[in-house]
Design a protein around this motif. Structure first.
Motif, PDB file in Angstrom:
ATOM      1  N   GLU A 158       9.083  26.592 -33.937  1.00  0.00           N
ATOM      2  CA  GLU A 158      10.085  28.089 -34.440  1.00  0.00           C
ATOM      3  C   GLU A 158      11.388  27.750 -33.455  1.00  0.00           C
ATOM      4  OE1 GLU A 158       7.925  31.913 -33.344  1.00  0.00           O
ATOM      5  OE2 GLU A 158       5.734  30.999 -33.509  1.00  0.00           O
ATOM      6  N   GLU A 173      12.688  25.484 -33.484  1.00  0.00           N
ATOM      7  CA  GLU A 173      13.503  24.184 -34.416  1.00  0.00           C
ATOM      8  C   GLU A 173      15.170  25.381 -34.531  1.00  0.00           C
ATOM      9  OE1 GLU A 173      14.562  23.019 -38.436  1.00  0.00           O
ATOM     10  OE2 GLU A 173      12.202  22.530 -37.645  1.00  0.00           O
ATOM     11  N   TYR A 174      14.559  26.387 -34.748  1.00  0.00           N
ATOM     12  CA  TYR A 174      15.527  27.320 -34.890  1.00  0.00           C
ATOM     13  C   TYR A 174      16.500  27.747 -34.137  1.00  0.00           C
ATOM     14  CZ  TYR A 174      12.751  27.735 -39.480  1.00  0.00           C
ATOM     15  OH  TYR A 174      12.978  27.500 -40.218  1.00  0.00           O
ATOM     16  N   GLY A 231      18.155  25.729 -31.113  1.00  0.00           N
ATOM     17  CA  GLY A 231      19.183  24.931 -30.841  1.00  0.00           C
ATOM     18  C   GLY A 231      18.766  23.889 -29.490  1.00  0.00           C
TER      19      GLY A 231
END
Length: 156
Positions: free
Chosen positions: A92, A94-95, A97
């Motif tokens: 999760e 990864e979103y 940044g």
């Protein structure tokens, strides 16, 4: 690297905040701190004190629901305060940044939930309730962490 562990007995939230200010005053130019402890152990109190001592003005919000709060630092770069309690899987992250180069300080609560998706810790701060106060163990996890603790120790 664990032979350089520092332990502090923190009588109250003011003592926790004082430790945060000392940590801010001696912090390296770039550092990753994992904050460990049960709910109510003082992780957010320590993080807020560090951020305030590093020149963050205005409201310092808990990242409990936003997962990450970003703060410009007085001496340049940003501090990111993360609370990963509510994530179910490290993927999760990864979103969010989280690979920015201008992050001077990472303060990560519940870092174990983001294992593999976070930068490695330089310092692990383990907080626990101890009677009416708190106990803090500062454990270096890199050469940077060892040097940071060495800078903290003389003022004990």
């Amino acid at each position: 690297m664990n032979d350089a562990v520092l332990e502090f007995q923190l009588a109250d939230p003011d003592a926790t905040a004082a430790l945060g200010r000392r940590m801010a005053a001696t912090r390296p130019s770039r550092a990753v701190v994992y904050l460990r402890g049960d709910l109510g152990s003082g992780k957010s109190t320590l993080a807020r004190a560090m951020l305030r001592a590093l020149g963050v003005s205005g409201t310092i919000r808990s990242p409990t629901y936003t997962l990450v709060e970003r703060y410009p630092l007085a001496d340049g770069g940003e501090a990111w305060h993360l609370d990963l309690y509510r994530i179910a899987d490290a993927g999760e992250l990864e979103y969010l940044g989280l690979d920015a180069d201008d992050v001077a300080l990472w303060l990560v609560e519940w870092a174990e939930r983001g294992a593999g998706a976070l930068p490695r810790a330089d310092l692990v701060v383990e907080l626990a309730v101890a009677g009416s106060g708190r106990r803090a163990h500062l454990v270096p996890a890199s050469a940077t962490g060892v040097h940071w603790l060495a800078a903290l120790e003389p003022e004990r």
